[in-house]
Design an enzyme around this catalytic site. Structure first.
Site, PDB file in Angstrom:
ATOM      1  N   GLU A   7      53.263 -53.870  42.609  1.00 44.62           N
ATOM      2  CA  GLU A   7      53.262 -55.211  43.204  1.00 44.62           C
ATOM      3  C   GLU A   7      51.994 -55.964  42.799  1.00 44.62           C
ATOM      4  O   GLU A   7      52.041 -57.154  42.471  1.00 44.62           O
ATOM      5  CB  GLU A   7      53.341 -55.100  44.726  1.00 44.62           C
ATOM      6  CG  GLU A   7      53.288 -56.432  45.430  1.00 44.62           C
ATOM      7  CD  GLU A   7      52.519 -56.352  46.747  1.00 44.62           C
ATOM      8  OE1 GLU A   7      52.443 -55.275  47.344  1.00 44.62           O
ATOM      9  OE2 GLU A   7      51.977 -57.390  47.152  1.00 44.62           O
ATOM     10  N   GLU A  49      58.134 -58.532  43.311  1.00 40.79           N
ATOM     11  CA  GLU A  49      56.986 -58.539  42.402  1.00 40.79           C
ATOM     12  C   GLU A  49      56.809 -57.184  41.729  1.00 40.79           C
ATOM     13  O   GLU A  49      56.469 -57.101  40.547  1.00 40.79           O
ATOM     14  CB  GLU A  49      55.710 -58.929  43.163  1.00 40.79           C
ATOM     15  CG  GLU A  49      55.729 -60.387  43.613  1.00 40.79           C
ATOM     16  CD  GLU A  49      54.487 -60.792  44.395  1.00 40.79           C
ATOM     17  OE1 GLU A  49      54.138 -61.979  44.364  1.00 40.79           O
ATOM     18  OE2 GLU A  49      53.875 -59.920  45.057  1.00 40.79           O
ATOM     19  N   ASP A  77      52.574 -59.398  40.763  1.00 43.20           N
ATOM     20  CA  ASP A  77      52.093 -60.656  41.323  1.00 43.20           C
ATOM     21  C   ASP A  77      51.322 -61.451  40.272  1.00 43.20           C
ATOM     22  O   ASP A  77      51.503 -62.661  40.120  1.00 43.20           O
ATOM     23  CB  ASP A  77      51.203 -60.339  42.538  1.00 43.20           C
ATOM     24  CG  ASP A  77      50.520 -61.558  43.090  1.00 43.20           C
ATOM     25  OD1 ASP A  77      51.194 -62.349  43.766  1.00 43.20           O
ATOM     26  OD2 ASP A  77      49.313 -61.733  42.840  1.00 43.20           O
ATOM     27  N   ASP A 106      57.396 -58.493  48.151  1.00 42.92           N
ATOM     28  CA  ASP A 106      56.531 -57.523  47.476  1.00 42.92           C
ATOM     29  C   ASP A 106      57.326 -56.670  46.486  1.00 42.92           C
ATOM     30  O   ASP A 106      56.857 -56.372  45.383  1.00 42.92           O
ATOM     31  CB  ASP A 106      55.863 -56.593  48.503  1.00 42.92           C
ATOM     32  CG  ASP A 106      54.862 -57.340  49.375  1.00 42.92           C
ATOM     33  OD1 ASP A 106      54.575 -58.525  49.102  1.00 42.92           O
ATOM     34  OD2 ASP A 106      54.366 -56.731  50.350  1.00 42.92           O
TER      35      ASP A 106
END
Lengths: 224, 224
Positions: free
Chosen positions: A39, A115, A43, A112
């Site tokens: 994650e 990502e 991101d 999350d």
């Protein structure tokens, strides 16, 4: 549907390392081989790909507008919505606590994990493969973006408008708060210092009512 | 040195579009063709490249540690230091106000312009060219990173240690503030609720003194 079929359908790609995809779909409640590191990577990948695409699509946007457009695409609630459209929740591995506590539907877990999937695609197949996957998923959202949406909120715009012409800031006055505690309706008046322009706004929070009132004042000033 | 020579020496690359490089080196004080949009892009590029590199270099780091390592590399003051090493200030175009006001040495202007140069490289030559440029610039910093540096600050660690064993939070008590206003020295005591462990810390801000005191308590507890 198995993970690879799901990935191919929704993101248009398959991974060489199936275990990486399984990891991306594993919430930390399942144990130490979970998606938190992926994650972190995903991101940053999403931030970069979306930023470059916005830069190219909006040559006239300033950096503040680009930034607001980016937030509208990548904020948690927006990613959770994307994840729901992709039925990501059905692929998730959750510990039993989260599973029974409705974790599959939680915004933060969905965002999350989305990502994390992007992180896994990048590690497995490279940044260009991930760029194509992101374009596939975000195509209609990107095509639907208008620079108009990158405007600042009404209170900020009104404040800047007044300051720009050397006028005092408006007053926001609570006029009414009705309804039960869990479903209050607020009415706020926005008054300019000259006393001539006053408009009311209604909302389910004081802040929302203030924004509505500021929007109404902008409207009266011909600036909506 | 002209911009391309400078870029080649410091980043190991040249751009096809010289005007893009000139734009990346133009502060907004010079006019509308400035580096703010490129900074928006470069910031996201740097975040992604550094994140992927940290992910690969630190397989045992959790996402919190990765995040703190990234901050240590890309925070404004760190980028300004990088920019100074690259003599970026000498290439900057500034409006006359900024030029005479020392803009060439300002942290924020240096950091933003450094990111803008990365944005220009990415647009001109692609993300892989920019990755190589970032590696060239950050090589020694990346090689010097230790997971140890990603530890949380002493106050946070002490708090987590105490909470983990169900004990109350410590008190931080200002013991002394000496010196002139522009050069104060603060002494703070950190006291545990049991009254047995007390240590003092000294610093040039109250916050710094608290951190030093917490570090001293951790030391007494054998947790330094």
């Amino acid at each position: 549907m198995d993970d690879q079929q799901w990935l191919e359908r929704q993101f248009g790609c398959r991974l060489h390392q199936e275990s990486l995809l399984a990891q991306a779909l594993s919430h930390r409640s399942v144990g130490s081989r979970n998606n938190e590191r992926l994650e972190f990577l995903g991101d940053s990948v999403l931030g970069y790909i979306v930023s470059e695409e916005l830069y190219r699509r909006f040559p006239d946007a300033d950096e503040g507008q680009l930034s607001r457009l980016r937030v509208s695409l990548v904020k948690g609630s927006a990613l959770a919505e994307v994840a729901r459209e992709l039925s990501l929740g059905e692929q998730l591995r959750l510990g039993s606590g989260e599973r029974h506590g409705g974790g599959r539907r939680r915004d933060s877990i969905l965002a999350d994990s989305f990502e994390a999937v992007l992180g896994a695609i990048t590690l497995d197949s490279g940044i260009e493969a991930c760029r194509q996957a992101i374009f596939k998923v975000f195509r209609s959202r990107l095509d639907g973006l208008r620079l108009e949406q990158a405007r600042k909120d009404p209170k900020t715009r009104l404040q800047e408008l007044l300051q720009g012409s050397g006028r005092p800031l408006p007053d926001y006055v609570l006029r009414n708060a009705a309804g039960e505690d869990h479903a209050r309706i607020f009415t706020v008046a926005c008054e300019l210092a000259d006393g001539k322009v006053i408009a009311e706004g209604v909302g389910d929070s004081r802040r929302a009512a203030e924004q509505a009132a500021a929007a109404a004042v902008l409207d009266q000033l011909g600036e909506s």
